[in-house]
Design a protein around this motif. Structure first.
Motif, PDB file in Angstrom:
ATOM      1  N   VAL A 148       3.002   1.687  -5.706  1.00 50.43           N
ATOM      2  CA  VAL A 148       3.890   1.562  -6.872  1.00 50.43           C
ATOM      3  C   VAL A 148       4.855   2.760  -6.886  1.00 50.43           C
ATOM      4  O   VAL A 148       4.495   3.864  -7.262  1.00 50.43           O
ATOM      5  CB  VAL A 148       3.083   1.502  -8.191  1.00 50.43           C
ATOM      6  CG1 VAL A 148       4.020   1.392  -9.379  1.00 50.43           C
ATOM      7  CG2 VAL A 148       2.113   0.326  -8.156  1.00 50.43           C
ATOM      8  N   PRO A 149       6.091   2.533  -6.449  1.00 50.70           N
ATOM      9  CA  PRO A 149       7.032   3.654  -6.343  1.00 50.70           C
ATOM     10  C   PRO A 149       7.474   4.199  -7.694  1.00 50.70           C
ATOM     11  O   PRO A 149       7.411   3.504  -8.717  1.00 50.70           O
ATOM     12  CB  PRO A 149       8.227   3.058  -5.575  1.00 50.70           C
ATOM     13  CG  PRO A 149       8.090   1.587  -5.707  1.00 50.70           C
ATOM     14  CD  PRO A 149       6.651   1.270  -5.954  1.00 50.70           C
ATOM     15  N   LEU A 150       7.940   5.436  -7.677  1.00 56.15           N
ATOM     16  CA  LEU A 150       8.380   6.101  -8.912  1.00 56.15           C
ATOM     17  C   LEU A 150       9.613   5.449  -9.530  1.00 56.15           C
ATOM     18  O   LEU A 150       9.899   5.647 -10.702  1.00 56.15           O
ATOM     19  CB  LEU A 150       8.676   7.580  -8.635  1.00 56.15           C
ATOM     20  CG  LEU A 150       7.455   8.489  -8.484  1.00 56.15           C
ATOM     21  CD1 LEU A 150       7.842   9.802  -7.827  1.00 56.15           C
ATOM     22  CD2 LEU A 150       6.819   8.748  -9.846  1.00 56.15           C
ATOM     23  N   ALA A 171      -1.811   1.402 -16.699  1.00 56.38           N
ATOM     24  CA  ALA A 171      -1.620  -0.018 -17.008  1.00 56.38           C
ATOM     25  C   ALA A 171      -0.343  -0.527 -16.351  1.00 56.38           C
ATOM     26  O   ALA A 171      -0.300  -1.640 -15.825  1.00 56.38           O
ATOM     27  CB  ALA A 171      -1.571  -0.215 -18.517  1.00 56.38           C
ATOM     28  N   ILE A 172       0.700   0.298 -16.377  1.00 54.31           N
ATOM     29  CA  ILE A 172       1.960  -0.074 -15.726  1.00 54.31           C
ATOM     30  C   ILE A 172       1.728  -0.273 -14.230  1.00 54.31           C
ATOM     31  O   ILE A 172       2.209  -1.223 -13.627  1.00 54.31           O
ATOM     32  CB  ILE A 172       3.035   1.024 -15.971  1.00 54.31           C
ATOM     33  CG1 ILE A 172       3.468   1.013 -17.435  1.00 54.31           C
ATOM     34  CG2 ILE A 172       4.238   0.803 -15.062  1.00 54.31           C
ATOM     35  CD1 ILE A 172       4.346   2.185 -17.826  1.00 54.31           C
ATOM     36  N   ALA A 185       2.340  -3.617 -12.127  1.00 50.95           N
ATOM     37  CA  ALA A 185       3.283  -3.578 -10.999  1.00 50.95           C
ATOM     38  C   ALA A 185       2.616  -4.078  -9.725  1.00 50.95           C
ATOM     39  O   ALA A 185       3.214  -4.796  -8.933  1.00 50.95           O
ATOM     40  CB  ALA A 185       3.817  -2.166 -10.814  1.00 50.95           C
ATOM     41  N   ARG A 186       1.350  -3.711  -9.542  1.00 52.22           N
ATOM     42  CA  ARG A 186       0.632  -4.153  -8.336  1.00 52.22           C
ATOM     43  C   ARG A 186       0.510  -5.666  -8.301  1.00 52.22           C
ATOM     44  O   ARG A 186       0.683  -6.291  -7.271  1.00 52.22           O
ATOM     45  CB  ARG A 186      -0.770  -3.542  -8.297  1.00 52.22           C
ATOM     46  CG  ARG A 186      -0.736  -2.178  -7.686  1.00 52.22           C
ATOM     47  CD  ARG A 186      -2.130  -1.644  -7.485  1.00 52.22           C
ATOM     48  NE  ARG A 186      -2.029  -0.288  -6.979  1.00 52.22           N
ATOM     49  CZ  ARG A 186      -2.956   0.642  -7.148  1.00 52.22           C
ATOM     50  NH1 ARG A 186      -4.075   0.353  -7.786  1.00 52.22           N
ATOM     51  NH2 ARG A 186      -2.772   1.839  -6.655  1.00 52.22           N
ATOM     52  N   ARG A 208       8.214  -9.228  -5.972  1.00 50.55           N
ATOM     53  CA  ARG A 208       9.408  -8.439  -5.701  1.00 50.55           C
ATOM     54  C   ARG A 208      10.024  -8.849  -4.359  1.00 50.55           C
ATOM     55  O   ARG A 208       9.336  -9.026  -3.370  1.00 50.55           O
ATOM     56  CB  ARG A 208       9.055  -6.961  -5.674  1.00 50.55           C
ATOM     57  CG  ARG A 208      10.312  -6.132  -5.885  1.00 50.55           C
ATOM     58  CD  ARG A 208      10.013  -4.676  -5.875  1.00 50.55           C
ATOM     59  NE  ARG A 208       9.147  -4.279  -6.987  1.00 50.55           N
ATOM     60  CZ  ARG A 208       8.521  -3.114  -7.003  1.00 50.55           C
ATOM     61  NH1 ARG A 208       8.621  -2.300  -5.995  1.00 50.55           N
ATOM     62  NH2 ARG A 208       7.777  -2.799  -8.036  1.00 50.55           N
ATOM     63  N   GLU A 209      11.317  -8.983  -4.372  1.00 51.41           N
ATOM     64  CA  GLU A 209      11.977  -9.418  -3.153  1.00 51.41           C
ATOM     65  C   GLU A 209      11.995  -8.270  -2.160  1.00 51.41           C
ATOM     66  O   GLU A 209      12.020  -7.117  -2.534  1.00 51.41           O
ATOM     67  CB  GLU A 209      13.420  -9.819  -3.480  1.00 51.41           C
ATOM     68  CG  GLU A 209      13.464 -10.736  -4.675  1.00 51.41           C
ATOM     69  CD  GLU A 209      14.523 -11.794  -4.558  1.00 51.41           C
ATOM     70  OE1 GLU A 209      15.217 -11.810  -3.524  1.00 51.41           O
ATOM     71  OE2 GLU A 209      14.636 -12.599  -5.485  1.00 51.41           O
ATOM     72  N   ASN A 210      11.986  -8.603  -0.884  1.00 49.30           N
ATOM     73  CA  ASN A 210      12.038  -7.492   0.060  1.00 49.30           C
ATOM     74  C   ASN A 210      13.454  -6.959   0.138  1.00 49.30           C
ATOM     75  O   ASN A 210      14.423  -7.597  -0.268  1.00 49.30           O
ATOM     76  CB  ASN A 210      11.462  -7.899   1.426  1.00 49.30           C
ATOM     77  CG  ASN A 210      12.369  -8.828   2.184  1.00 49.30           C
ATOM     78  OD1 ASN A 210      13.565  -8.600   2.259  1.00 49.30           O
ATOM     79  ND2 ASN A 210      11.801  -9.868   2.746  1.00 49.30           N
ATOM     80  N   SER A 211      13.591  -5.739   0.668  1.00 42.06           N
ATOM     81  CA  SER A 211      14.855  -5.016   0.519  1.00 42.06           C
ATOM     82  C   SER A 211      16.031  -5.685   1.242  1.00 42.06           C
ATOM     83  O   SER A 211      17.176  -5.433   0.910  1.00 42.06           O
ATOM     84  CB  SER A 211      14.685  -3.576   0.987  1.00 42.06           C
ATOM     85  OG  SER A 211      14.189  -3.572   2.299  1.00 42.06           O
TER      86      SER A 211
END
Ligand SMILES: Nc1ncnc2c1ncn2[C@@H]1O[C@H](COP(=O)(O)OP(=O)(O)O)[C@@H](O)[C@H]1O
Ligand code: FES
Ligand SMILES: [Mg+2]
Lengths: 122, 187
Positions: B157-159, A9-10, A14-15, A21-24
Motif C-alpha cells: 500500500v503506497p504512501l 483500516a485504510i 486498500a489491499r 486498481r489499473e496497472n500503470s
C-alpha cells in the motif's frame, strides 16, 4: 482523532482493492511543474486541487505528480496530461478552478479543455 | 514567494533532484523570541565546498537547460531581509543541510503559510522517498515520519494511496490544533 488504527483500516481496505486498481500502463499521468518559477506563480494550490479532486472522485487510473522545469516560465503554472496512448496536452496559466475543470472534462470525460491549452494561449 | 512554505517546497525539490532517500524538514517557531528557523536536511549526493559557495550566488547552477538557479538565493534573501541568517552545510556523498532563520516581527517577514500542504504534496508526489517532518511551536512539537507509516502500510500500500494522503492531511491538521493549544497555554 486520526489514529494509527485508522491508518491500518485504510491499509486493509486498500489491499482489498489492489486488484481493482489499473496497472500503470493504462493510467493517465498528470504532471504539475514545480520549478521555482512554477511554485512562485501558484503551482502548489493547483497541485493540491488535482490531488484532492482525483482522490475525491476515486479516479484510480490517474497518477498526479510533480515535475521540475518544463522550460516555459511565462506560462506557469503548467500542467501536463499524458493519456495511455501517449498523447500529451499542455495546460498553461493554471488555477485551482481551471484544474477542477480539467479533472472533470479531460480526466473523467476525455475531452481536452482547448481554451486552457498552450496552443490557445500563444 | 508569498509563503515560506512555498520556498520549502522548492528547496526540498533540490534534495529530491540530489537523489535523497530521506528528507527531514524542521520548522521551529519560538514566539517569545520572535524567531522562526527552518531546516531542510537530506542524504542526497551533497556538494563540494566550492559548489556551496557558488549556489548562494544566483549565477550558479549545475543544470544545463538554464543558467540561473534562483531557489536557494531567494530563500537566503528572504531570511536575511528580516535580519535573520542563512547557511548551507554540505558534504559530497553524504548530504546537505539548509538552515534559514527569520526574525518574525520584522516588516519584511513573509508568513510561513500552509506548511502542511507542502509536506502532504512532497509525500504524495514522492512515494518512494521518506520524509520526516517536525513542527515545533514554543515548547510543543508534532512529528510525522513516513518510515513509521510505511511500517503500518506494508509494502503493497503506497504512501500516495488517496486515502492515505487524506489521512496524513487530517493527522497534521489535528496535531497542529493540539500543538497550538499546548503552546498557547504555556505562553
Ligand atoms: N540539497 C542539495 N543537494 C545537492 N545539490 C544541491 C542541493 N541544493 C542545491 N543544490 C545545487 O545547487 C543548484 C542551485 O539550486 P537552486 O538555487 O535551487 O536552483 P535550481 O534548482 O533551479 O538549479 C542546484 O542546481 C544543485 O546543483
Ligand atoms: S525555470 Fe521556469 S519553467 Fe523552468
Ligand atoms: Mg531548486
Amino acid at each position: 482523532m486520526k489514529s494509527l488504527a485508522e491508518l491500518q483500516a485504510i491499509r486493509d481496505r486498500a489491499r482489498a482493492q489492489v486488484s481493482l486498481r489499473e496497472n500503470s500502463d493504462n493510467s493517465i499521468r498528470v504532471l504539475v511543474g514545480m520549478a521555482t518559477c512554477g511554485i512562485a506563480a501558484g503551482a502548489r494550490p493547483v497541485l493540491t486541487t488535482m490531488v484532492d479532486e482525483v482522490a475525491k472522485r476515486q479516479l484510480n487510473n490517474v497518477v498526479v505528480t510533480q515535475t521540475g522545469c518544463i522550460g516555459i516560465c511565462q506560462f506557469e503554472p503548467v500542467v501536463e496530461v499524458v493519456t495511455p496512448d501517449g498523447e500529451k496536452t499542455t495546460y498553461v496559466k493554471m488555477t485551482p478552478e481551471k484544474a477542477l475543470r480539467v479533472v472533470n472534462d479531460h480526466l473523467v470525460n476525455g475531452n481536452v479543455v482547448t481554451e486552457y491549452t498552450i496552443g490557445a494561449n500563444t | 514567494m508569498r509563503e515560506l512554505s512555498l520556498n520549502v517546497m522548492d528547496v526540498a525539490q533540490n534534495s529530491i533532484t540530489a537523489g535523497a532517500s530521506l528528507i527531514e524538514i524542521r520548522v521551529e517557531e519560538d514566539r517569545k523570541k520572535g524567531e522562526l528557523v527552518i531546516y531542510i536536511i537530506d542524504n542526497g549526493k551533497g556538494m563540494s565546498e566550492e559548489q556551496v559557495q557558488r549556489v548562494i550566488d544566483p549565477f550558479y547552477t549545475t543544470r544545463t537547460t538554464r543558467k540561473v538557479g534562483l531557489g536557494v538565493p531567494l530563500f537566503k534573501m528572504e531570511a536575511e531581509m528580516t535580519g535573520g541568517d542563512f547557511s548551507i552545510q554540505s558534504k559530497l556523498g553524504e548530504g546537505t543541510q539548509v538552515r534559514a532563520r527569520f526574525l518574525t516581527s520584522h516588516v519584511d517577514m513573509i508568513p510561513l503559510g500552509n506548511i502542511d500542504d507542502t509536506i502532504v504534496l512532497l509525500i504524495s508526489c514522492n512515494p518512494d522517498r521518506d520524509f520526516r517532518f517536525v513542527h515545533q511551536v514554543d515548547g510543543a512539537k508534532l512529528e510525522l515520519d513516513t518510515r513509521q507509516l510505511r511500517e503500518i502500510l506494508g509494502e503493497d500500500v503506497p504512501l500516495n494511496t488517496p486515502d492515505v494522503v487524506q489521512w496524513i492531511k487530517g493527522y497534521l491538521q489535528e496535531q497542529m490544533e493540539e500543538l497550538l493549544q499546548q503552546g498557547g497555554a504555556s505562553t
